[in-house]
Design a protein around this motif. Sequence first.
Motif, short mmCIF file in Angstrom:
data_model
loop_
_atom_site.label_atom_id
_atom_site.label_comp_id
_atom_site.label_asym_id
_atom_site.label_seq_id
_atom_site.Cartn_x
_atom_site.Cartn_y
_atom_site.Cartn_z
N PHE A 116 0.83 -1.19 0.00
CA PHE A 116 0.00 0.00 0.00
C PHE A 116 0.87 1.25 0.00
CE2 PHE A 116 -1.97 -3.47 2.29
CZ PHE A 116 -3.26 -3.52 1.79
N GLN A 117 0.26 2.40 -0.21
CA GLN A 117 1.00 3.65 -0.18
C GLN A 117 1.40 4.04 1.23
OE1 GLN A 117 -1.51 7.44 -0.58
NE2 GLN A 117 -2.70 5.98 -1.78
N SER A 118 0.76 3.47 2.25
CA SER A 118 0.99 3.88 3.63
C SER A 118 1.96 2.99 4.40
CB SER A 118 -0.35 3.93 4.38
OG SER A 118 -1.02 2.68 4.29
N TYR A 119 2.70 2.11 3.69
CA TYR A 119 3.73 1.23 4.25
C TYR A 119 3.12 0.15 5.17
CZ TYR A 119 5.90 5.87 3.61
OH TYR A 119 6.24 7.11 3.16
N ASP A 120 2.41 0.58 6.24
CA ASP A 120 1.78 -0.35 7.18
C ASP A 120 2.78 -1.27 7.87
OD1 ASP A 120 -0.79 0.61 6.75
OD2 ASP A 120 -1.13 -0.71 5.04
N LEU A 121 3.99 -0.76 8.15
CA LEU A 121 4.94 -1.51 8.97
C LEU A 121 4.53 -1.40 10.44
CD1 LEU A 121 8.32 -0.37 7.35
CD2 LEU A 121 7.03 -2.47 6.89
N PHE A 122 4.81 -2.44 11.20
CA PHE A 122 4.52 -2.39 12.64
C PHE A 122 5.58 -1.51 13.31
CE2 PHE A 122 2.73 -6.54 11.36
CZ PHE A 122 1.42 -6.33 11.75
N GLY A 173 11.08 6.36 1.52
CA GLY A 173 11.48 5.41 0.49
C GLY A 173 12.01 4.12 1.07
N GLN A 174 12.76 4.21 2.16
CA GLN A 174 13.26 3.00 2.81
C GLN A 174 12.12 2.18 3.40
OE1 GLN A 174 15.95 4.99 5.48
NE2 GLN A 174 17.74 4.66 4.16
N LYS A 175 11.16 2.84 4.02
CA LYS A 175 9.99 2.12 4.55
C LYS A 175 9.26 1.38 3.45
CE LYS A 175 9.05 5.41 8.31
NZ LYS A 175 8.12 6.45 8.79
N GLN A 176 9.10 2.03 2.31
CA GLN A 176 8.35 1.39 1.23
C GLN A 176 9.11 0.20 0.66
OE1 GLN A 176 5.44 0.67 0.59
NE2 GLN A 176 4.65 2.58 -0.26
N VAL A 196 2.10 2.99 -4.61
CA VAL A 196 3.10 2.85 -3.55
C VAL A 196 4.04 4.06 -3.44
CG1 VAL A 196 3.03 0.35 -3.57
CG2 VAL A 196 4.65 1.54 -5.07
N THR A 197 4.05 4.94 -4.44
CA THR A 197 4.90 6.13 -4.35
C THR A 197 4.11 7.40 -4.04
OG1 THR A 197 4.74 6.55 -6.74
CG2 THR A 197 6.56 5.15 -5.99
N ALA A 198 2.80 7.27 -3.85
CA ALA A 198 1.96 8.46 -3.72
C ALA A 198 2.30 9.32 -2.52
CB ALA A 198 0.48 8.05 -3.67
N SER A 199 2.75 8.72 -1.43
CA SER A 199 3.02 9.48 -0.22
C SER A 199 4.51 9.77 -0.02
CB SER A 199 2.47 8.74 1.01
OG SER A 199 3.07 7.46 1.13
N LEU A 200 5.32 9.51 -1.05
CA LEU A 200 6.76 9.70 -0.93
C LEU A 200 7.17 11.08 -1.45
CD1 LEU A 200 8.16 6.27 -2.20
CD2 LEU A 200 7.68 6.98 0.15
N ASP A 201 8.23 11.62 -0.85
CA ASP A 201 8.84 12.82 -1.41
C ASP A 201 9.42 12.48 -2.78
OD1 ASP A 201 8.25 14.27 0.86
OD2 ASP A 201 10.17 13.82 1.82
N PRO A 202 9.44 13.46 -3.70
CA PRO A 202 9.88 13.16 -5.08
C PRO A 202 11.24 12.48 -5.16
CG PRO A 202 8.88 15.33 -4.98
CD PRO A 202 8.97 14.84 -3.56
N GLU A 203 12.20 12.88 -4.30
CA GLU A 203 13.53 12.29 -4.40
C GLU A 203 13.57 10.84 -3.93
OE1 GLU A 203 13.55 14.71 -0.50
OE2 GLU A 203 12.70 14.86 -2.52
N MET A 204 12.50 10.38 -3.26
CA MET A 204 12.47 9.01 -2.77
C MET A 204 11.70 8.08 -3.72
SD MET A 204 11.75 9.69 1.26
CE MET A 204 12.86 10.72 2.25
N VAL A 205 11.03 8.65 -4.70
CA VAL A 205 10.20 7.85 -5.60
C VAL A 205 11.06 6.93 -6.45
CG1 VAL A 205 8.68 7.97 -7.61
CG2 VAL A 205 8.28 9.48 -5.65
#
Length: 278
Positions: A116-122, A173-176, A196-205
């Motif tokens: 997902f775009q929100s990573y959802d890591l614990f 970007g690392q989380k994703q 999956v890149t929607a919530s990332l800063d441009p340099e992390m896409v």
Amino acid sequence: MADSPVTTGTPTTPDTPATTGAGKAKTDETPVLLSVRHLSKSYGDHEVLHDVSFDVPEGGVVVLLGPSGSGKSTLIRCLNGLETIQGGDIIFDGSPVDTSSEKEWRRLRNSIGMVFQSYDLFPNLTVAENIRLAPLKVQKRPKADVERQMDALLKDVRLTEYRNAYPRELSGGQKQRIAIVRALAMNPRLMLFDEVTASLDPEMVREVLELMLRLAGRHMTMIVVTHELEFARRVADTVMFLDDGTILERGSAHDFFTDPRTDRARGFLESMAPIADD
């Protein structure tokens, strides 16, 4: 995949073989991993998906494009049992899915990964604990096997040094990338990517898209929802353009981006084009 140009192909229908982005033609002998037939989805009286049918061949990459509200994310969530459907059939690896059975969806999620775009890591678990949780607890795999696979995946995404870090210590970007690794650790046969890149800063896409391009190059079967059009052009074997809950166009990436067949698709591409200099 990242170094290979997209090869042209003929527009596809559910019964027409696709042409892969790497130039390998899908033939009648190519196994179909996922079939969707006449799928419909409603929220109350509002129908958000209408008579959606398509096939995804083994090793193929399907990209879903369309304006906001066209049903892309809803469709991809239906394919993992996160949304109920009101009609139609989903067939995975030749077997019809009992879409009303949560038990069956739990079983299928071992084979259908989703990011997902929100990573959802614990947040309370380290990177390693996030990755190995489901393979150990759900799949009951030997710990040594899971550890070896995890180490290889972390090396592949260049995040080995973050093995014992917590999500709060990672960039977006690392989380994703860790979220993708966590899904891959389940050895899925199909991967679903929802913006999956929607919530990332441009340099992390870029780092996330490059990882997905590598997966496509390794023939991972994928369905991708994205607004990154250049990425879609490079990665897709088949582009499906959705509008108002229906598949308005379906074809190769080359055909869709160079000669869209409908005014709606042409307007969409024009609206997404960079602003020209005066």
